[in-house]
Design a protein around this motif. Structure first.
Motif, PDB file in Angstrom:
ATOM      1  N   ALA A 168       0.822  -1.212   0.077  1.00  0.00           N
ATOM      2  CA  ALA A 168      -0.027   0.160   0.096  1.00  0.00           C
ATOM      3  C   ALA A 168       0.935   1.361  -0.106  1.00  0.00           C
ATOM      4  CB  ALA A 168      -1.070  -0.081   1.160  1.00  0.00           C
ATOM      5  N   TRP A 169       2.079   1.276   0.730  1.00  0.00           N
ATOM      6  CA  TRP A 169       2.798   2.360   0.940  1.00  0.00           C
ATOM      7  C   TRP A 169       3.395   2.882  -0.772  1.00  0.00           C
ATOM      8  CZ3 TRP A 169       7.992   3.090  -0.338  1.00  0.00           C
ATOM      9  CH2 TRP A 169       8.701   4.115  -0.321  1.00  0.00           C
ATOM     10  N   VAL A 170       3.980   1.788  -1.423  1.00  0.00           N
ATOM     11  CA  VAL A 170       4.208   1.859  -2.733  1.00  0.00           C
ATOM     12  C   VAL A 170       3.060   2.463  -3.709  1.00  0.00           C
ATOM     13  CG1 VAL A 170       5.275   0.722  -4.536  1.00  0.00           C
ATOM     14  CG2 VAL A 170       6.170   0.210  -2.366  1.00  0.00           C
ATOM     15  N   ALA A 171       1.789   1.662  -3.540  1.00  0.00           N
ATOM     16  CA  ALA A 171       0.870   2.017  -4.429  1.00  0.00           C
ATOM     17  C   ALA A 171       0.568   3.332  -4.266  1.00  0.00           C
ATOM     18  CB  ALA A 171      -0.109   0.820  -4.379  1.00  0.00           C
ATOM     19  N   GLN A 172       0.724   3.885  -3.231  1.00  0.00           N
ATOM     20  CA  GLN A 172       0.256   5.337  -2.856  1.00  0.00           C
ATOM     21  C   GLN A 172       1.071   6.442  -3.347  1.00  0.00           C
ATOM     22  OE1 GLN A 172      -2.386   3.796   1.386  1.00  0.00           O
ATOM     23  NE2 GLN A 172      -1.553   5.751   1.308  1.00  0.00           N
ATOM     24  N   LYS A 173       2.135   5.964  -3.881  1.00  0.00           N
ATOM     25  CA  LYS A 173       3.330   6.921  -4.310  1.00  0.00           C
ATOM     26  C   LYS A 173       2.480   7.582  -5.442  1.00  0.00           C
ATOM     27  CE  LYS A 173       6.902   6.897  -1.710  1.00  0.00           C
ATOM     28  NZ  LYS A 173       7.194   8.280  -0.849  1.00  0.00           N
ATOM     29  N   GLN A 174       2.519   9.083  -5.567  1.00  0.00           N
ATOM     30  CA  GLN A 174       1.924   9.657  -6.653  1.00  0.00           C
ATOM     31  C   GLN A 174       2.189   9.260  -8.116  1.00  0.00           C
ATOM     32  OE1 GLN A 174       1.761  14.132  -6.184  1.00  0.00           O
ATOM     33  NE2 GLN A 174       0.491  14.375  -7.917  1.00  0.00           N
ATOM     34  N   GLU A 234      -5.904   2.315   2.978  1.00  0.00           N
ATOM     35  CA  GLU A 234      -5.604   3.858   2.580  1.00  0.00           C
ATOM     36  C   GLU A 234      -4.791   3.836   3.922  1.00  0.00           C
ATOM     37  OE1 GLU A 234      -5.771   6.184   0.508  1.00  0.00           O
ATOM     38  OE2 GLU A 234      -6.781   5.020  -0.851  1.00  0.00           O
ATOM     39  N   LEU A 235      -3.481   4.301   3.780  1.00  0.00           N
ATOM     40  CA  LEU A 235      -2.572   4.528   4.761  1.00  0.00           C
ATOM     41  C   LEU A 235      -2.717   5.789   5.297  1.00  0.00           C
ATOM     42  CD1 LEU A 235       0.666   2.465   3.870  1.00  0.00           C
ATOM     43  CD2 LEU A 235      -1.048   1.728   5.445  1.00  0.00           C
ATOM     44  N   SER A 236      -2.673   6.153   6.698  1.00  0.00           N
ATOM     45  CA  SER A 236      -3.081   7.656   7.113  1.00  0.00           C
ATOM     46  C   SER A 236      -1.732   8.032   7.032  1.00  0.00           C
ATOM     47  CB  SER A 236      -3.542   7.429   8.589  1.00  0.00           C
ATOM     48  OG  SER A 236      -2.564   7.227   9.552  1.00  0.00           O
ATOM     49  N   GLU A 237      -1.384   9.685   7.332  1.00  0.00           N
ATOM     50  CA  GLU A 237      -0.271  10.104   7.396  1.00  0.00           C
ATOM     51  C   GLU A 237       0.631   9.807   8.598  1.00  0.00           C
ATOM     52  OE1 GLU A 237      -1.058  14.678   7.147  1.00  0.00           O
ATOM     53  OE2 GLU A 237      -2.294  14.485   5.268  1.00  0.00           O
ATOM     54  N   GLU A 238      -0.093   9.646   9.506  1.00  0.00           N
ATOM     55  CA  GLU A 238       0.637   9.152  10.772  1.00  0.00           C
ATOM     56  C   GLU A 238       1.216   7.730  10.523  1.00  0.00           C
ATOM     57  OE1 GLU A 238      -2.540  10.286  10.678  1.00  0.00           O
ATOM     58  OE2 GLU A 238      -2.213  12.148  11.674  1.00  0.00           O
ATOM     59  N   GLU A 239       0.644   6.776   9.638  1.00  0.00           N
ATOM     60  CA  GLU A 239       0.987   5.535   9.527  1.00  0.00           C
ATOM     61  C   GLU A 239       2.263   5.478   8.522  1.00  0.00           C
ATOM     62  OE1 GLU A 239      -2.721   2.651  10.238  1.00  0.00           O
ATOM     63  OE2 GLU A 239      -2.732   3.797   8.286  1.00  0.00           O
ATOM     64  N   ILE A 240       2.152   6.448   7.606  1.00  0.00           N
ATOM     65  CA  ILE A 240       3.030   6.509   6.706  1.00  0.00           C
ATOM     66  C   ILE A 240       4.485   7.304   7.259  1.00  0.00           C
ATOM     67  CG2 ILE A 240       4.056   7.832   4.552  1.00  0.00           C
ATOM     68  CD1 ILE A 240       1.171   7.642   3.577  1.00  0.00           C
TER      69      ILE A 240
END
Length: 326
Positions: free
Chosen positions: A273-279, A304-310
């Motif tokens: 999810a972290w990779v996939a959310q990269k713009q 959907e990862l939150s800003e805090e999780e990221i």
């Protein structure tokens, strides 16, 4: 399955690409951990049934047998016009002079060999597997333009290299009116984020679709630091990419585990999810050798990862030496 445009093209691809390096004859090439054809086909079929239309392989994977297996499976399980089929050229395929690289001779020979193995008239995305220091950029780019003009290739892409090299190649193609790269397949995950410095901004600025390889760091992000797998013990590339003694890397793995535990999901979903959310990212390339691998990858697209999780996932990272360019 959701679909996105691949970079600045009109081509629709699934938000996941199935990487097919895991499918090949174990006794051919250097990947003893690959799945033979009868064990590979169920994964390719499941991917098609899940709506994945993007498949990536390479001429060098298992000495060409990956292309053979993938080509036969897709012919049986999918309609060719709905599939986006990608392969690569550069790695050595035979001993002696001109057995690899990105010369005009090598590219012309290898595209025909790949088409024969894949059992198709054209490849949707033809990628240079690495940068060739022994061949002029102009020679490589004109040859790639010519295989597109010949109808053997629809789009061209590149893989791991320095941003200055990629930028120069884009400029040469533009000046000469040659077919332009539309994708960058690079090394990107929570254990290796060096591409964030220059390559990802370059791709965003130029409208290049990013399709990262090894988004789960060869499985390192999906299990405890001390655990191993058959692939981690036999894959000759892993030692050059990831270290088991780097304390910062261990902290990243532990951060993934903590976020996953709080969410109640497998670690693979969090890391992907972290990779996939990269713009800049169009579609991460995922591997699947167990049934849950595809399930976790598809589920990750909805996580959907939150800003805090990221922030928690990224905090332990320290700069790394460049890896994955050879």
């Amino acid at each position: 399955m959701d679909y996105v445009k691949l970079g600045r093209t009109g081509l629709d691809v699934s938000r996941l690409c199935l990487g097919c390096m895991s499918y090949g004859v174990p006794d051919r090439g250097t990947h003893a951990w690959t799945l033979p054809e009868d064990e590979s086909r169920p994964f390719i079929r499941k991917a098609v049934e899940a709506g994945i239309n993007f498949f990536d392989t390479a001429n060098t994977y298992s000495d060409g047998s990956s292309e053979e297996i993938v080509g036969r499976a897709l012919k049986d399980f999918a309609r060719r016009d709905e599939i986006v089929l990608a392969t690569k050229v550069y790695m050595r395929m035979q001993p002696g002079p001109n057995g690899g690289g990105l010369s005009r001779k090598a590219i012309f020979a290898e595209i025909d060999a790949s088409l024969r193995r894949l059992g198709t008239d054209y490849v949707d995305l033809y990628q240079i597997h690495r940068f060739d220091y022994g061949t002029p950029m102009e020679e490589t780019l004109e040859a790639l333009n010519d295989v597109v003009r010949a109808g053997k290739v629809r789009y061209i892409g590149a893989s791991s290299m320095y941003a200055w090299q990629f930028g120069k190649m884009l400029s040469i193609s533009e000046r000469n009116g040659w077919t332009r790269f539309v994708t960058m397949q690079n090394h990107l995950n929570l254990l290796y984020r060096e591409e964030e410095r220059e390559m990802l901004p370059l791709c965003q600025a130029e409208g290049i679709g990013v399709i990262p390889w090894s988004p789960l760091a060869r499985g390192r992000l999906t299990r405890d630091w001390s655990e191993a797998s058959k692939r981690s013990e036999t894959d000759k590339v892993i030692p050059s990419l990831y270290s088991r003694t780097e304390e910062a890397d261990r902290a990243v793995v532990e951060a993934v585990a903590e976020v996953a535990a709080k969410r109640g999901v497998p670690r693979a979903q969090v890391a992907l999810a972290w990779v996939a959310q990269k713009q800049a990212v169009s579609a991460p390339i995922i591997g699947a050798t167990k049934e849950h691998h595809l399930d976790d990858a598809i589920a990750a697209l909805s996580l959907e990862l939150s800003e805090e999780e990221i922030a928690a996932l990224e905090a332990p990272y320290v700069p790394h030496a460049v890896a994955g360019f050879s």
